[in-house]
Write an enzyme that holds these catalytic residues in place. Structure first.
Site, PDB file in Angstrom:
ATOM      1  CG  ASP A  38      -2.015  -1.096   1.148  1.00 44.60           C
ATOM      2  OD1 ASP A  38      -1.963  -1.925   0.224  1.00 44.60           O
ATOM      3  OD2 ASP A  38      -2.880  -1.137   2.030  1.00 44.60           O
ATOM      4  CE  LYS A 136      -4.099  -4.347   1.195  1.00 40.16           C
ATOM      5  NZ  LYS A 136      -4.796  -3.251   1.889  1.00 40.16           N
ATOM      6  CB  CYS A 181      -2.315  -2.837   5.029  1.00 38.00           C
ATOM      7  SG  CYS A 181      -4.028  -2.236   4.902  1.00 38.00           S
TER       8      CYS A 181
END
Ligand code: VGL
Ligand code: ZN
Length: 233
Positions: A38, A136, A181
C-alpha cells in the site's frame, strides 16, 4: 584482561566478524518474495489518510526490492461508498470504532478510491520487475487490511494460493501501515504457513489507540520476525 575490556573486545570481534564476511545477514533466494504494501498517494504526506513519513521509506523500498527476484505490490482499492469510510455512517467521524457484521472496524477518512489519483502507487516507487499487483478492499461491504484474507476472515484474496503455486515460502514485508495492512498481512502469512518477516525501518505506522504496539505484540506472538533493512541490503 579485566572483565570489562574482555567484553568490549568480544563485542568488537563480533562486529569485525560480520563486516569481514561482508554479506547481508539474510541471503535472499528464489523462494523468497518481497511484498510491498500500500505505498499509495492516500497514505503518504498530502494524502487523505497520510501516514507520518510514509514517503520517506520509498527509496529504501526501491533498494530492498532490487535484492529480490520476486516482488508483489499491494494496493488498497475501495469503492467510493466503502463501508470502512466514516462518511458512510451518519454521526461517525474518522478514527471512531464501529461494530459491523464481521467485527469491529476503525472508520477511516475516504481513501484509495478505485481509479483515483489517491489510490495510485506513489510516483517514486520504482519496482519494474514486480510480478503481481494485488488489489484488496474492493468489495463495498467488507474491508481488507490483509493482503491474504478479507476482514470477514473467510474470503481469500488469492495471494496465498499464488505464492504457494509458485513455490514461494518466505515473505518479507514493507510499506504502509505497519499496524494495519502490513501487520495483518504478516499475521495471515503465518496462518497460511509462510515464514514472515517485517522490515521495520521500511514501514511506517498510523498508531491509533495503541495500535502500533498491539500489532508488534501480535506479530511477535505469531512468530513474525522483526528485522531491519540492513539485514537484507
Ligand atoms: C490501511 C487503513 C485503512 C493500510 C488501509 O494500508 O494500512 N489502513 N486502509
Ligand atoms: Zn483502506
Amino acid at each position: 584482561m579485566k572483565r570489562r575490556s574482555f567484553l568490549f573486545a568480544a563485542a568488537g570481534f563480533g562486529l569485525m566478524g560480520s563486516s569481514a564476511w561482508a554479506a547481508p545477514a539474510r541471503k535472499i533466494g528464489s523462494r523468497d518474495v518481497f511484498v510491498v504494501v500500500d505505498v499509495q498517494n492516500c497514505f503518504t504526506p498530502g494524502g487523505s489518510l497520510a501516514v507520518k513519513e510514509g514517503d520517506v521509506i520509498v527509496p529504501l523500498i526501491n533498494r530492498i526490492a532490487k535484492q529480490f527476484k520476486h516482488v508483489v505490490i499491494t494496493q488498497d482499492w475501495h469503492t467510493a461508498d466503502h463501508i470502512s469510510f466514516a462518511s458512510q455512517h451518519p454521526g461517525k467521524k474518522p478514527f471512531d470504532m464501529m461494530k459491523l457484521a464481521y467485527g469491529n472496524q476503525v472508520l477511516w477518512p475516504d481513501h484509495c478510491v478505485q481509479g483515483t489519483d489517491g489510490a495510485a502507487l506513489h510516483k517514486d516507487l520504482n519496482i519494474p520487475h514486480a510480478e503481481l499487483i494485488i488489489r484488496k478492499g474492493y468489495r463495498r461491504e467488507v474491508d481488507s487490511y490483509s493482503a491474504f484474507l478479507e476482514a470477514d476472515q473467510k474470503t481469500q484474496t488469492g495471494l496465498g494460493g499464488y505464492l504457494k503455486q509458485r513455490g514461494l515460502k518466505r515473505v518479507y514485508f514493507a510499506g504502509l501501515a505497519t499496524d494495519f495492512c502490513v501487520g495483518w498481512s504478516a499475521l495471515d502469512a503465518r496462518k497460511q504457513g509462510f515464514e514472515a518477516l517485517v522490515i521495520e525501518d521500511a514501514c511506517r505506522g498510523i498508531d491509533v489507540q495503541g495500535s502500533l504496539a498491539k500489532a508488534w505484540a501480535a506479530m511477535q506472538a505469531a512468530g513474525v520476525k522483526r528485522i531491519q533493512s540492513t539485514d537484507v541490503i
